[in-house]
Motif scaffolding. Structure first.
Motif, PDB file in Angstrom:
ATOM      1  N   ARG A   1       1.042  -1.080   0.562  1.00 21.32           N
ATOM      2  CA  ARG A   1       0.215  -0.052  -0.139  1.00 21.32           C
ATOM      3  C   ARG A   1       0.930   1.658   0.270  1.00 21.32           C
ATOM      4  O   ARG A   1       0.570   1.696   0.856  1.00 21.32           O
ATOM      5  CB  ARG A   1      -0.417  -0.236   1.629  1.00 21.32           C
ATOM      6  CG  ARG A   1      -1.699  -0.742   0.870  1.00 21.32           C
ATOM      7  CD  ARG A   1      -2.843  -0.835   2.695  1.00 21.32           C
ATOM      8  NE  ARG A   1      -3.960   0.278   2.591  1.00 21.32           N
ATOM      9  CZ  ARG A   1      -3.814   0.924   3.671  1.00 21.32           C
ATOM     10  NH1 ARG A   1      -3.265   0.929   4.478  1.00 21.32           N
ATOM     11  NH2 ARG A   1      -4.126   2.272   3.758  1.00 21.32           N
TER      12      ARG A   1
ATOM     13  N   CYS B   1      -6.715  -1.231   0.473  1.00 25.65           N
ATOM     14  CA  CYS B   1      -6.032  -2.327   0.500  1.00 25.65           C
ATOM     15  C   CYS B   1      -5.004  -3.068   0.002  1.00 25.65           C
ATOM     16  O   CYS B   1      -4.696  -2.459  -1.693  1.00 25.65           O
ATOM     17  CB  CYS B   1      -7.053  -2.817   0.289  1.00 25.65           C
ATOM     18  SG  CYS B   1      -9.341  -3.029   0.920  1.00 25.65           S
TER      19      CYS B   1
ATOM     20  N   SER C   1      -2.738  -5.094  -3.049  1.00 28.50           N
ATOM     21  CA  SER C   1      -3.808  -5.746  -4.079  1.00 28.50           C
ATOM     22  C   SER C   1      -3.406  -7.521  -4.474  1.00 28.50           C
ATOM     23  O   SER C   1      -2.563  -7.597  -3.692  1.00 28.50           O
ATOM     24  CB  SER C   1      -2.431  -5.409  -5.430  1.00 28.50           C
ATOM     25  OG  SER C   1      -2.621  -3.974  -5.648  1.00 28.50           O
TER      26      SER C   1
ATOM     27  N   SER D   1     -10.373  -7.863  -4.272  1.00 25.53           N
ATOM     28  CA  SER D   1      -9.524  -6.442  -3.868  1.00 25.53           C
ATOM     29  C   SER D   1     -10.415  -5.547  -3.909  1.00 25.53           C
ATOM     30  O   SER D   1     -11.390  -5.953  -3.500  1.00 25.53           O
ATOM     31  CB  SER D   1      -8.970  -6.216  -5.302  1.00 25.53           C
ATOM     32  OG  SER D   1      -9.835  -6.462  -6.462  1.00 25.53           O
ATOM     33  N   CYS D   2     -10.057  -4.158  -3.358  1.00 21.81           N
ATOM     34  CA  CYS D   2     -10.536  -3.339  -3.902  1.00 21.81           C
ATOM     35  C   CYS D   2     -10.295  -1.788  -3.664  1.00 21.81           C
ATOM     36  O   CYS D   2      -8.689  -1.736  -4.393  1.00 21.81           O
ATOM     37  CB  CYS D   2     -11.059  -2.858  -1.640  1.00 21.81           C
ATOM     38  SG  CYS D   2      -9.255  -1.963  -1.375  1.00 21.81           S
TER      39      CYS D   2
END
Length: 164
Positions: A92, A140, A142, A150-151
């Protein structure tokens, strides 16, 4: 059958514990959980020294910012410095801090990356005016394998810097 009774000390201890929980500073239910929109922090944050930067209308010469400072508006004196430390992760990462408002702030360093995912940079206030500093990172990590959830959410970070 044994009969249990509450003693006065047990009741007193329970009352003390209950009262200790009352009056704690809690931001729950105050809205605007993502950031502050006032021109100064409601109280000094651990990353910002207390003093002139927390007084309405006052400017300071040194400010240290982190991810918790998103939404702040700070005031710097000309010649002052703002240092930004956004701690991210490899999964992230923070994007490099972008600046809008040309001619107000000058980078002191090119954005040192201590750890993968971090965004660290310092600016010097060189002219009166207003600049906006921004960055973002994924909410989030990956997915690392097919079929994982996922987001698409993004955490945005923005600070307005006024130079006087």
């Amino acid at each position: 059958m044994r009969r249990t009774t509450l003693h006065g000390t047990t009741i007193l201890a329970a009352a003390v514990l209950l009262l200790m929980g009352c009056g704690t500073d809690n931001d729950a239910g105050q809205g605007n959980a993502g950031g502050r929109s006032s021109t100064v922090s409601p109280s000094p944050t651990p990353s910002t020294p207390a003093g002139p930067s927390t007084s309405p209308g006052a400017c300071t010469s040194q400010v240290q910012l982190n991810a918790d400072d998103s939404g702040r508006i700070i005031c710097l004196t000309r010649g002052g410095q703002v240092r930004i430390t956004l701690d991210g992760t490899k999964e992230r990462p923070w994007k490099p801090v972008a600046i809008s408002g040309s001619g107000v702030l000058r980078p002191i360093n090119a954005g040192i990356v201590v750890m993968p995912g971090d965004a660290n940079v310092a600016y010097e206030a060189i002219a009166s005016g207003t600049a906006t500093l921004t960055s973002s990172r994924p909410l989030c990590a990956s997915p690392t394998a097919p079929g994982q959830v996922s987001c698409m959410g993004i955490q945005e970070w923005t600070v307005t810097v006024r130079v006087r």
